[in-house]
Structure formats: C-alpha cells, structure tokens
Design a protein around this motif. Structure first.
Motif, PDB file in Angstrom:
ATOM      1  N   GLU A   1      44.482  35.955  41.724  1.00  0.00           N
ATOM      2  CA  GLU A   1      42.839  35.277  41.748  1.00  0.00           C
ATOM      3  C   GLU A   1      42.679  34.433  42.667  1.00  0.00           C
ATOM      4  OE1 GLU A   1      40.896  31.934  38.607  1.00  0.00           O
ATOM      5  OE2 GLU A   1      42.579  33.119  37.905  1.00  0.00           O
TER       6      GLU A   1
ATOM      7  N   LYS B   1      41.781  36.477  46.332  1.00  0.00           N
ATOM      8  CA  LYS B   1      40.605  37.446  46.399  1.00  0.00           C
ATOM      9  C   LYS B   1      39.883  36.950  47.444  1.00  0.00           C
ATOM     10  CE  LYS B   1      40.598  38.958  41.675  1.00  0.00           C
ATOM     11  NZ  LYS B   1      39.500  38.613  40.254  1.00  0.00           N
ATOM     12  N   GLN B   2      39.480  35.548  47.711  1.00  0.00           N
ATOM     13  CA  GLN B   2      38.640  35.177  48.915  1.00  0.00           C
ATOM     14  C   GLN B   2      39.011  34.485  49.899  1.00  0.00           C
ATOM     15  OE1 GLN B   2      35.853  32.966  46.023  1.00  0.00           O
ATOM     16  NE2 GLN B   2      34.550  34.650  45.663  1.00  0.00           N
TER      17      GLN B   2
END
Length: 319
Positions: free
Chosen positions: A127, A130-131
């Motif tokens: 999670e 991701k960025q």
C-alpha cells in the motif's frame, strides 16, 4: 534535496536499503531488480516526467546518490549477505527495544499489535509503495514510513523467521597452512550509475546468440523506453533489423547509434554491412537496366500479331 531520514531503522544509523527501494525485507533478487527498474525509469533524466530542469536534476540526484547505492548493496551477492546478517542482528536488538520506540504511522501501530504479522506487513508495504516515487517531495517521508514498518516487523520477528534464507551465506573453510588474510581494500564505487536498460540488453544479446531475433527486438524496444539515447540499444536493435532483412529500420537505428557514439563497434560494423548491401543493390539495378536495354534493341520490329512469341506459337503468314 536533503537525504536526512529520521524514521524507522535510520534512527539507529542503519541505511535501510529495502525501504529506499520499496520492497519487503524478504524480497528476492528478481523482485528487487523489477522494482529498481521501475524507480530508475521514474528518476532517470531521459524518462523522468518532471517538467523543470531543477526537478530533473533533483530526481537524478536521488537516483545516483540514494537509489543506486541501495540497489548495488542488494544486488551483489557478498554485500547482500553481509547486509542481511546485519539486519538479522538488528532484529534481535529491536526485539528488546520495540516497546520503548515511539511509532509515528498508523500502519506501523497496526502491525505492532497484529496477530498475523506477515500478511499485515506485506499488505502495508504494498500500500505504501504505490506512490513512493510519484512525487519528489514524498520520497523521503515514504522511505521513512516504510522503514518504520521494517523496524516493527524485525522487532516482532526478533531477527528470525523472516526469509533471510533466500540469500545463502557462503561457507568458508579456513586453510590451516595459509597466512592470515591481509586487510582487503575498500570496494571501489562505479564511475557511473548502473544503466536501467542493462538487464534488457543482456537478455537481448543472449536471444540474438540463439537467432531469436523477434523476442530480442521486444527486449531492446523496452530498453529504449528506459534509455532513448543509449547508443548500444540502437546499435543492437539495428543489427536485429538487419538480421530480419529490414534495412530501412536498421539504417535508422544504426545512424542514431553513431550519432550518439561515433566509435560504437556494433554500429560501425552494421554501417559497413548497410553500405555493402546498398552497393550490391545499385550494381544489380544497373545490370538489370543494361540487360533490358540490350533485349529491347535486339527485338525485331514487327506488325502486331504477325510474329514474335505469339506469332511463333499460332503460325506465321498465310500462303
């Protein structure tokens, strides 16, 4: 841009290479390399999506000074074994100190109290990463957050149980008759950061050696997406096009390779072959034109239907 990271394992003066690359502690080399290529594409000057020159320079700085050293540590067998041993020792230490460490992130707190440690850890890493490299401003804070997850995970595992066995520690049998080893010189840093296209080039060359030119072309096209100005990429794909009798495309890439590196040996060889093919084609055209001219001059001028090929087949003058 400052590389000061004040969270997770970095608080213990430990460079968390897994957090920098955004991979779990038990990631194997294939996973590490795949992740590195994604990051390199985000940060490399030729493929970075940043618009300003200053942002492109900052991205390249992060790639060369932070990401590349972390990848080098985890991609070389000996340094990775050494690093994982240190990580295991860090886990033993954290097992005794975790309760006294103040956690900053909600996911780390959840992991600290989770009963299914491995599943929650893997999900949290997926999670958060991701960025991780989509914004220059968020890179350092997200590395810190990942490293805090690693800190909690190591502490809960107590330095054991995570898949450190994926890296094999080489057994060393001392020679009783050998002299004590002299202190080895420190490893030298590479003159330039590793090319993100290099794995694609190696695979392409291996395929070319087996005359598998179509899949080699796919690898080289992917390499050019990462490094559009890599002369070796252009010279190799030019060679592939030559092998597939696509002289026009071969000429485009070989000329581009020579523009980037006039001494590229593969491109120079390809250029010589292209010149020979062009010369041969010119000679064949001239010969064909000459033959056609001679044939036309020898052909008798006859009225339509009174001879020639069809006249000889169906009869001549009536008697």
């Amino acid at each position: 841009m400052s590389f000061k990271i004040d969270g997770g394992l970095f608080l213990f003066d430990f460079t968390d290479c897994h957090a920098i690359l955004g991979v779990p502690i038990d990631a194997d080399f294939k996973e590490i390399r795949k992740r590195y290529l994604i990051i390199a594409r985000c940060l490399h000057p030729d493929t970075c999506t940043a618009k300003s020159i200053s942002d492109k320079q900052a991205a390249n700085h992060i790639l060369s000074k932070l990401v590349n050293p972390a990848y080098k540590k985890l991609s070389q067998d000996y340094s990775r074994v050494e690093y994982m041993v240190m990580l295991r020792e860090m886990g033993k230490r954290l097992a005794q100190e975790t309760t006294s460490i103040s956690l900053k992130n909600e996911l780390s707190i959840q992991l600290q109290h989770s009963t299914d440690i491995d599943q929650v850890y893997q999900k949290a890493i997926a999670e958060v990463t991701k960025q991780q490299y989509e914004s220059l401003e968020r890179i350092i804070p997200i590395i810190s957050q990942i490293s805090e997850l690693n800190l909690v995970y190591l502490g809960r595992k107590g330095g054991t149980g995570f898949m450190v066995a994926r890296t094999t520690v080489p057994s060393v049998v001392p020679n009783q008759h050998s002299r004590p080893a002299a202190s080895s010189p420190p490893p030298t840093e590479p003159e330039s950061p590793p090319s993100p296209a290099e794995p694609y080039l190696r695979r392409a060359q291996s395929l070319m050696e087996k005359n598998l030119f179509a899949p080699a072309s796919v690898e080289l096209k992917d390499a050019l997406k990462l490094e559009p100005n890599n002369s070796r990429c252009h010279s190799l794909i030019g060679t592939v096009y030559l092998k597939q009798n696509q002289a026009t495309m071969a000429k485009v890439h070989i000329n581009k390779a020579l523009q980037l590196d006039p001494k590229d040996p593969i491109a120079l060889e390809g250029k010589q072959l292209l010149d020979r093919l062009a010369s041969k084609a010119g000679t064949q055209t001239a010969t064909s034109d000459k033959t056609a001219s001679k044939t036309a001059s020898k052909k008798p001028s006859e009225p339509s239907g009174s001879g020639g090929m069809f006249g000889g087949l169906f009869g001549g003058k009536k008697k």
